[in-house]
Motif scaffolding. Structure first.
Motif, PDB file in Angstrom:
ATOM      1  N   GLU B 140       5.798  10.440  -7.697  1.00  0.00           N
ATOM      2  CA  GLU B 140       4.881   9.338  -8.150  1.00  0.00           C
ATOM      3  C   GLU B 140       6.315   8.154  -7.060  1.00  0.00           C
ATOM      4  OE1 GLU B 140       2.082   8.261  -9.629  1.00  0.00           O
ATOM      5  OE2 GLU B 140       2.060   6.815  -8.285  1.00  0.00           O
ATOM      6  N   ILE B 144       5.136   5.939  -3.895  1.00  0.00           N
ATOM      7  CA  ILE B 144       4.737   4.291  -3.623  1.00  0.00           C
ATOM      8  C   ILE B 144       6.378   3.804  -2.677  1.00  0.00           C
ATOM      9  CG2 ILE B 144       5.997   2.245  -5.021  1.00  0.00           C
ATOM     10  CD1 ILE B 144       4.901   3.887  -8.198  1.00  0.00           C
ATOM     11  N   ASP B 147       3.926   4.501   0.508  1.00  0.00           N
ATOM     12  CA  ASP B 147       2.715   2.927   0.572  1.00  0.00           C
ATOM     13  C   ASP B 147       3.870   2.461   0.482  1.00  0.00           C
ATOM     14  OD1 ASP B 147       1.387   5.727   0.258  1.00  0.00           O
ATOM     15  OD2 ASP B 147       0.977   5.154  -2.228  1.00  0.00           O
ATOM     16  N   LYS B 165       6.477  -3.401 -11.416  1.00  0.00           N
ATOM     17  CA  LYS B 165       5.625  -3.492 -10.429  1.00  0.00           C
ATOM     18  C   LYS B 165       5.999  -3.931  -9.092  1.00  0.00           C
ATOM     19  CE  LYS B 165       2.850  -7.253  -8.105  1.00  0.00           C
ATOM     20  NZ  LYS B 165       2.076  -8.764  -8.430  1.00  0.00           N
ATOM     21  N   SER B 167       6.132  -4.231  -4.848  1.00  0.00           N
ATOM     22  CA  SER B 167       6.040  -4.729  -3.824  1.00  0.00           C
ATOM     23  C   SER B 167       6.146  -4.923  -3.078  1.00  0.00           C
ATOM     24  CB  SER B 167       5.099  -6.418  -4.711  1.00  0.00           C
ATOM     25  OG  SER B 167       5.992  -6.756  -5.124  1.00  0.00           O
ATOM     26  N   SER B 176       1.120  -4.059  -3.040  1.00  0.00           N
ATOM     27  CA  SER B 176       1.599  -4.047  -4.601  1.00  0.00           C
ATOM     28  C   SER B 176       1.266  -2.609  -4.982  1.00  0.00           C
ATOM     29  CB  SER B 176       1.885  -5.504  -5.437  1.00  0.00           C
ATOM     30  OG  SER B 176       0.460  -5.607  -5.844  1.00  0.00           O
ATOM     31  N   ILE B 177       1.797  -2.154  -6.247  1.00  0.00           N
ATOM     32  CA  ILE B 177       1.273  -1.535  -6.793  1.00  0.00           C
ATOM     33  C   ILE B 177       2.328  -1.142  -8.209  1.00  0.00           C
ATOM     34  CG2 ILE B 177       1.516   1.855  -7.663  1.00  0.00           C
ATOM     35  CD1 ILE B 177       1.539   2.004  -5.117  1.00  0.00           C
ATOM     36  N   ARG B 178       0.612  -1.466  -9.217  1.00  0.00           N
ATOM     37  CA  ARG B 178       1.654  -1.366 -10.354  1.00  0.00           C
ATOM     38  C   ARG B 178       1.217  -0.764 -11.542  1.00  0.00           C
ATOM     39  NH1 ARG B 178      -0.414  -4.044 -14.970  1.00  0.00           N
ATOM     40  NH2 ARG B 178      -2.791  -4.999 -13.601  1.00  0.00           N
TER      41      ARG B 178
END
Lengths: 14, 254
Positions: B140, B144, B147, B165, B167, B176-178
């Motif tokens: 994961e 992230i 990405d 988070k 970003s 952003s990914i939370r």
């Protein structure tokens, strides 16, 4: 603006 | 030093070789350790492989072995996925011997790598009581980083009690990914666990985080430890044997 710090400024030279 | 599953050592080498091309391997009775900085002194890697994690291990006197990780990686690419691996250095020799045995003991490969003369500067890594410790699936985290690298070359990591988070922003815009802390933990390995003493917000160069993720095959989980104005620690455990710890200096306000 952000500048990249050096890792050696955080750790002590032995 | 002998490993029944030589692939573990290959994963270690693949995890290090993008960040550092060569490094000094410190061998003692307790096992093998390595510490090295990348060429721009922004990141540092610390490897520990304890002697009891090897199928057999003997070290009659302490040795500092200068090894090219790039060359070691090329040699280990010839190893069969189920091969066992034995690494040995004779006392006064200037090379390291890498021996691979197939599982059904019908193929034996031997390589000899010349040792390098490296001046190893050793840094003291203080024990830090981090404000925030995150455990999450290593796949994961790799995803992230990939990405976020689409959107920019820095990633801001913010932690709150709900979650963490990531970003990034750049010419294209921002993203952003939370991740929310996992509540019903069925499988520990897939959980996102956040221990937070206080919230942190730190910015890091994403290309280093992506290089750290080359070590993800070592462990299904990654540990991220953060404190304000402190290098990030990114840890991949090596089962029953030790760990690879990466430290990355943050980007700070001018």
């Amino acid at each position: 603006k952000k500048t990249q710090a050096a890792i050696s400024s955080f750790f002590t030279k032995k | 030093a002998r490993l029944l599953h030589g692939s573990i050592f290959a994963k270690v080498i693949e995890g290090l070789r993008e960040l550092v091309n060569e490094a000094t391997w410190e061998c003692s009775g307790n096992g093998i350790t390595l510490q090295a900085m990348d060429s721009s002194h922004v990141a540092l890697v610390s490897l520990v492989m304890r002697s009891e994690g090897f199928e057999s291990y003997r070290c009659d006197r302490n040795m500092s072995l200068g090894i090219s990780l790039v060359s070691m990686s090329k040699v280990l690419k010839t190893m069969g996925k189920d091969d066992s691996l034995t690494i040995r250095v004779n006392d006064d020799s200037d090379s390291i011997i890498i021996a691979m045995e197939s599982q059904n003991q019908d193929k034996f490969a031997d390589y000899e790598l010349r040792l390098m003369d490296l001046d190893s500067e050793h840094l003291g890594i203080p024990d830090t009581d981090y404000s925030c410790a995150i455990k999450m699936p290593s796949s994961e985290f790799s995803r992230i980083c990939r990405d976020m690298s689409i959107m920019g070359d820095s990633v801001l990591i913010c932690t709150t009690k709900e979650g963490v988070k990531f970003s990034a922003k750049g010419d294209l815009g921002q993203g952003s990914i939370r991740l929310v802390q996992t509540t019903n933990i069925e499988k520990e390995e897939e959980a996102v666990i956040i221990e937070m003493k206080e919230a942190v917000a730190l910015t890091f160069a994403v290309r280093y985080l992506s290089m750290f993720c080359k070590a993800a095959p070592l462990s299904p989980q990654v540990g991220l430890s953060l404190s304000e104005d402190t290098p990030l620690m990114c840890e991949f455990k090596i089962a029953e044997m030790g760990h690879v710890r990466f430290y990355l200096a943050p980007k700070i306000e001018d």
